[in-house]
Structure formats: C-alpha cells, structure tokens
Write an enzyme that holds these catalytic residues in place. Structure first.
Site, short mmCIF file in Angstrom:
data_model
loop_
_atom_site.label_atom_id
_atom_site.label_comp_id
_atom_site.label_asym_id
_atom_site.label_seq_id
_atom_site.Cartn_x
_atom_site.Cartn_y
_atom_site.Cartn_z
N HIS A 156 0.78 -1.27 -0.08
CA HIS A 156 -0.10 -0.01 -0.11
C HIS A 156 0.76 1.52 0.07
O HIS A 156 1.84 1.16 0.56
CB HIS A 156 -0.93 0.04 1.21
CG HIS A 156 -2.00 -0.93 1.08
ND1 HIS A 156 -2.77 -1.28 2.19
CD2 HIS A 156 -2.73 -1.27 -0.09
CE1 HIS A 156 -3.95 -2.12 1.53
NE2 HIS A 156 -4.05 -2.14 0.18
N ASP A 169 0.91 4.15 1.50
CA ASP A 169 1.15 4.63 2.56
C ASP A 169 2.23 3.84 3.51
O ASP A 169 2.64 4.24 4.62
CB ASP A 169 -0.21 4.88 3.56
CG ASP A 169 -1.05 3.52 3.90
OD1 ASP A 169 -1.09 2.85 3.10
OD2 ASP A 169 -1.64 3.40 4.86
N ASP A 174 0.04 -3.01 8.98
CA ASP A 174 -1.15 -3.27 9.17
C ASP A 174 -1.67 -4.69 9.25
O ASP A 174 -1.05 -5.52 8.50
CB ASP A 174 -1.87 -2.48 8.10
CG ASP A 174 -1.85 -1.00 7.80
OD1 ASP A 174 -1.59 -0.55 8.91
OD2 ASP A 174 -2.04 -0.53 6.76
N HIS A 187 -8.35 -4.09 8.78
CA HIS A 187 -7.53 -3.54 10.03
C HIS A 187 -8.41 -4.44 11.30
O HIS A 187 -9.41 -4.66 11.27
CB HIS A 187 -7.55 -2.19 10.06
CG HIS A 187 -6.79 -1.48 8.92
ND1 HIS A 187 -5.49 -1.23 9.45
CD2 HIS A 187 -7.28 -0.72 7.93
CE1 HIS A 187 -4.96 -0.59 8.22
NE2 HIS A 187 -6.13 -0.14 7.37
#
Length: 704
Positions: free
Chosen positions: A68, A70, A177, A401
């Site tokens: 991802h 981020d 995550d 998450h």
C-alpha cells in the site's frame, strides 16, 4: 557500572497520524527502518516521511510490510534521492509484495508524472526495484551481523507481513497493518512463537468495534442492490489491489445468487487490478484453506463471470455516468485523484447514485470529507468550481484492520514488555491507550504503552542479560557432570559462547598460539634464600636441575613458573602467558626483588641452620616459632621471641608507641590492652600462620 543499552525508536511518519508509515529503530549501533510510505492526503515532497531527520547511509535494513502507498510509496525516493546507496542498507519484502508493489508504483508514477510535484521517474522506480530482496513467511534472515528477522503472515492484503526483528538480542515485533479475522481469501495474522521485548502495533480503529463479517457483507450487498433498483450507479472507491479483490469475491457470489442482477455489469477500472490477477493466481499457497481447496479443484476464484476490467480509453468516465446502472470499483480509495475521483464528480449531482466508502478514510482526504455529508465539493480541476453533492454516501469498511477487541486480544497474547502504538490519529491512540491501561489495571497488571509523535524519539532501556551457549568439547563435559565448568567466553555478532580453547579456531576462524613470557632479574642474595622466600609464599616448590641448561639450578612454582639460576647474580623466570600465570609471575617477581630489604632475610642469613631441614619434631616447632617471629618483625620491627622454660610455653612480644602485645605461640592468642594494636596483630598473624604452616609441612616431609 556500564549503562544498560537503549533502544531509540523514532517515527518519521505514522506517529499520531495515519499515513506515511516510517519507523526507525536504533540499538547497539544498528539501524532498522520499518516501512516507507507517503501521506495520501498530501502531494509531492509534503507527502513524504520526515526523511531529512535520518542519515540514510547508516541504515542496515529497510523492511516493507506490504505494498500500500502509505507503507511503500516513498521507498523509491529514499533509495534514489537520498544517500541510502552510499551505505550498506538492504531492502526486504515478501515475494507477492514486490510483485504488487511494482504494479502499484507504475500507476503511482503514471498519475503523478503529469504533476509538477512528481517525486521520481519511471527510471528511478526501475533502479529501486533492483535493490529489493524477497523473503518468504517463517524464513529466518540474517542480513548482517547483529540483525536477524522472520516474516509472519499479517492478513490485511496479499503478501502482507509482520516482522519479528532481533537486533543484538533485543526482540521487536512490528505488525504494520494486520488483521486477526480470516476473510474470503487471506489467512489471519499469526501469533509469533517467541515473546518480544517490544510490540509496535497499529491503532487505526482505536477502541472502535467493527460489525461481524457476515452482517457486514449482508449490509453491503443489500445496499448495492437497493441503489441498482432505484436506477442508480454504485461507486466503490477502493485500493486497486487487496480490498478490490475481496469485494469482487463478495459481489461475484451475490450476483450468482440473484439472476435479476445478471444484466447489471460490474467494472473495475484499474490496470493494476487487472495485472495483479496473475500475482493472485501464482500466490494461492499463501491464501486460506478455502481458496486453496477451490484452486485444487480447478475452480479459479479469481476468474470472474460477472466482473470485467474496463479500459480507460478517452471519455470512459462519461460513458459510465451516462450509461445504464452498474457497479464501478475505482481506485484510489481515498478519492484524492485518479479514476475514483473522476467518476465521483460525474455521479455526485444525481441522487439515484450511491458511493460506498469501503476502506479506512484518512483525515484530509475526500473520502473522509464525504462522511460529513457536505452539500457540495470542490472539483479536482480547481479554480473554485463547486459540484453539488446529491449522491448518497455510506461507509461499510472492508479495510482488513483490527478493531479494538481483536487488537486488545493480540496485545495480551504477545505479552511484550513495551507496547508502542502507531498508525492512528492522536485522539484514537489516546483512547486505545486509556482503554488498554484500564483493561490491564482491572486484572492487577501494568502495561507500559507509548504513543510517540512524529520526530519524537522514544528511548526504552533494557537490562543487559548475557546468556552464553556451551558448545563443542565443553558441551559434552557439561552433559556428563553437574560441576562448574570453565572455558573461553567468546562474543560473536552480539551472541556469546563458552568453549574449550581447542574449539576456538573451528568456531571463530581465529588461529591459536601459545605466548611464552621470559623475564631476567638481577639478584644479590643466595639461591637458598630465594627458595626459602618462595616456599613461604607459594608453599611447596619443586627444585631440580635443568639438563638443557648444563645442569643449572631450577625451581618450578605451582607447575606454572620456571625459575632458572642462569648466572651467579641473575635469575630467569619463564612461563606460558595466561591471566592466572601472569598473576603468579608478578607475585614471584615482586617477592624476589624485595628479598634483600626483608628483615626476615637478615635473620635467615645470620642463622644458616634455619635453612637446614630439621631432624626432629622439636626442631620443627622451634623453626615455626622463629619464623613466626621473623614474619611479625617484618611488619612491626620491635619484636622479641621469649623461649619458654619447663612447662611454660614460648611467647612473642610486640612493642609500638608504648603499647605491648603478647602472642602465645602455642595457642596463638593475642593479649593487648590497646584494641587497635590487638586487631592489627591478629590480622598479620593470620597471614603468618598460612605462610609458616606450609614451610613446616615441607620440613616435616623432608627429614634429613
């Protein structure tokens, strides 16, 4: 006392925020960086972590948990635009993460190339990809001395790993995550078998509890069906890879069960999503049992009947908006730019349409703004152009998450000494910290939990515990006996081993050698006097002749030091160097060089018979009395020996500054009115007893 080693943990991103994850770990001269993402709410340089705060040449290892943006999109900038390549840093991620990272970053470069704030080029990306080394789950990797790590399945998205890191014996678990709930295609996050000292864990949802997956899927499909029935279009902004595939599996199953929807198309608009299907199909072994079983029966779950890829030809967004009802999965999930933003702006004015936010929405993004149901939004084209918002907005997160209950359970099971919360907004982190502190307090426990801000260095100190493994020949000895064993303590890569000197070369590759020390000393006393003093200090010594040195006199001290009378006024000491032997040699040298000044030496020199071996017990006792007197005289000077007559025993008197102490030679009792003098005499007498006793034993065991 040396200070305990300290772990310095600095967040260059994701400290009291969600986005641009970048965690720096520094311990015992080693540096490990976990993740290198961008902040989706910003663009250009502003989206990067605070990379100027670190000298990237010092980085030993850079670990990427998943693809991802981020968590991974700043990697290319770091490797190609900083001094990272000047050091010896190595980059690691899983096989699937590298494959998907390449696809995601190609899209990232393509979308940002039209902007003046592009961070790097396609060539930079290609150079960066060449640095990446891939790893598999449960594989122990030792990239450099003092650092090792093991990846574990993290759930969340395909290829996502949490890393169990060992830096010089300090154990750290970095989750990235993660998800503790098995979804339609992924395994849930694993619990590592070893307890870490530090747990660095995401706090995205804080204390929020998410609805169970069956209820969530039912609510999602019902809402999508309702929007279609009212003649609207459904926009599902989502990440191109990961959440998109999960939603496709849900929609495919629902469409199959509802014939009235078979004519309603489902599109996904991302080239990355289309290309990633091959990656999913080649990584079936990393997915859950359901997917593996279907694939084994030649039922490929990622070959869809009701879902198709939509080519992004010129004007494709308008053709979707003007066409019949359909479902569109478009990236990115934050809706800042790209296909999801373009489609949304065309659908927003029509109340029949609906947008479902399916992922976590970061503060500062359009996805988060829409949750407040604004009346209008500003167009991405800028210029103050406002677009009315009549489209319905709903949030049903499929973000994979952990929620509060899952996170709390995992923290308790890991049972780390320190817990560091990252990847969460400030208030969310504070709520989670308070909830966990209260949860532990109710059970009579204390949880050390930290919520560092960006650029705040958290220092954690740990008592240094050194555990040495017994190996080689010593291992065989220790297995056979409970006695204390001794050997060489060897430190290698921050680990310790106790081994026999014979094993040193095999263990460390170091050659071994024996160092012989030799010291010559000038003397002015007789050989017999030297021997007498050595006997007083060391007890029995071996005296003989050295055949290699033409029969010169030799004394062997404690089977370690050889003393040779090489010349009339010269002695030579020789020994194999070691800590113990060097200490013995120093003692012998100190004794020899002080013989001429010793008061006892004067007494012995004036009484040659003292050097003769006694012929009876009486002579032995007499020698003992005399030697006690000489020993005390060396410390007090005014010492007199009074021989006993008849049944009276002998005694020794010591006079200092008008005070007199009397020692009974038979009982060794000290009498003195001055307590200080009495105590001092008793202390010296204890040493004298040890020295003279060994000499008497020698005399008795060698009668003439």
């Amino acid at each position: 006392m040396t200070s305990s080693p300290t772990l310095a943990l600095t967040m260059l991103g994701a400290g009291q925020e969600v986005g641009r994850s970048c965690c720096v770990l520094q311990y015992r001269g080693k540096t490990v960086v976990c993740d290198a993402g961008v902040q989706p709410a910003f663009s250009g340089i502003a989206s990067l972590p605070f990379i100027d705060e670190l000298d990237w040449r010092t980085v030993d290892v850079l670990l990427i948990t998943h693809f991802h943006v981020d968590h991974a999109a700043a990697l290319t900038y770091i490797t190609e635009k900083t001094n990272f390549r000047e050091g010896k840093g190595q980059v690691y991620m899983s096989h699937a993460t590298k494959a998907l990272h390449r696809l995601m970053m190609q899209d990232f470069v393509r979308m940002s190339s039209a902007s003046s704030e592009a961070l790097f080029s396609a060539q930079d990306l290609a150079m960066s990809l060449s640095l990446i080394k891939t790893v598999s789950a449960h594989q122990l990797i030792t990239p450099c001395p003092g650092i090792s790590f093991t990846p574990y399945h993290a759930g969340h998205v395909l290829g996502a790993c949490m890393f169990f890191i060992d830096i010089a014996g300090l154990k750290i678990l970095y989750t990235g995550d993660y998800s503790r709930e098995e979804d339609r295609h992924l395994l849930k996050a694993e619990l590592p078998p070893v307890r870490p000292d530090v747990l660095i864990v995401e706090s995205t949802f804080g204390i929020k509890s998410l609805e169970p997956r069956p209820e969530k899927e039912q609510r999602f499909t019902t809402l999508v069906h309702q929007i279609i029935r009212r003649g609207g279009h459904v926009l599902l902004p989502t990440f191109a890879v990961g959440p998109a595939q999960e939603l496709m599996l849900v929609l495919e199953e629902y469409w199959k069960a509802h014939p009235d929807l078979h004519d309603v198309p489902i599109y996904y608009t991302s080239n990355s999503a289309h290309k990633s299907m091959a990656v999913y199909q080649t990584n079936i072994n990393t997915m859950n049992a359901n997917i593996r079983a279907r694939f084994a029966q030649r039922d490929n779950p990622f070959v869809f009947k009701y879902i198709s890829s939509l080519s992004q030809s010129r004007g494709w967004e308008k053709s979707i908006a003007d066409g019949p009802p359909c479902v569109v999965l478009a990236s990115p999930g934050f809706m800042q730019t790209g296909p999801s933003r373009a489609v949304f702006e065309l659908l927003a004015p029509d109340a029949r349409n609906g947008v479902v936010i399916t992922g976590f929405s970061i503060k500062g993004t359009l996805a988060r703004e829409l949750l407040d149901q604004p009346a209008e939004i500003e167009s991405v084209k800028g210029g103050g152009l406002m677009i009315p918002r009549r489209i319905s907005v709903a949030e049903i997160p499929f973000s994979a998450h952990v929620d509060y209950s899952q996170n709390a359970e995992f923290i308790e099971l890991v049972d780390a000494q320190h817990v560091v919360l990252v990847h969460g907004e400030k208030n969310t982190m504070a709520d989670l910290k308070a909830a966990m502190t209260f949860r532990y307090k109710e059970r009579g426990k204390i949880l050390s939990i930290h919520t560092p801000r960006n650029l705040e260095t958290l220092e954690l100190t740990f008592p240094e515990e050194r555990v040495a493994k017994v190996i080689g020949h010593l291992a065989n000895i220790s297995a056979q006996t409970d006695n204390v064993i001794s050997g060489l303590l060897v430190s290698k890569d921050f680990s310790y081993a106790l081994l026999d000197p014979r094993d040193l070369t095999a263990f460390s590759g170091l050659p071994t050698s024996t160092l012989t020390q030799r010291q010559k000393v000038a003397i002015g006393v007789k050989w017999e006097l030297i021997r007498w003093h050595l006997e007083g200090l060391f007890g029995a010594v071996e005296e003989g002749r050295d055949h290699d040195e033409q029969g010169v006199a030799v004394i062997r001290i404690m089977d370690a030091i050889t003393l040779t009378h090489t010349q009339e006024y010269e002695l030579t000491l020789e020994w194999e160097s070691s800590a113990q032997n060097d200490m013995l040699a120093d003692s012998a040298l100190a004794l020899i060089v002080g013989i001429e000044k010793s008061p006892a030496s004067l007494k012995v020199s004036s009484c040659p018979q003292a050097h003769e071996h006694p012929h009876s017990d009486h002579n032995a006792v007499s020698t003992r009395e005399q030697r006690l007197a000489w020993f005390l005289e060396a410390h007090f000077e005014d010492v007199r020996l009074h021989a006993g007559e008849g049944d009276e025993g002998s005694n020794i008197t010591i006079a200092i500054d008008g005070n007199v102490a009397t020692v009974d030679v038979d009982t060794l009792i000290v009498r003195c009115e001055n307590e200080n003098l009495k105590t001092r005499v008793e202390l010296v007498l204890r040493v004298a007893i040890i020295a003279t006793a060994s000499l008497v034993d020698i005399a008795l065991s060698h009668p003439q």
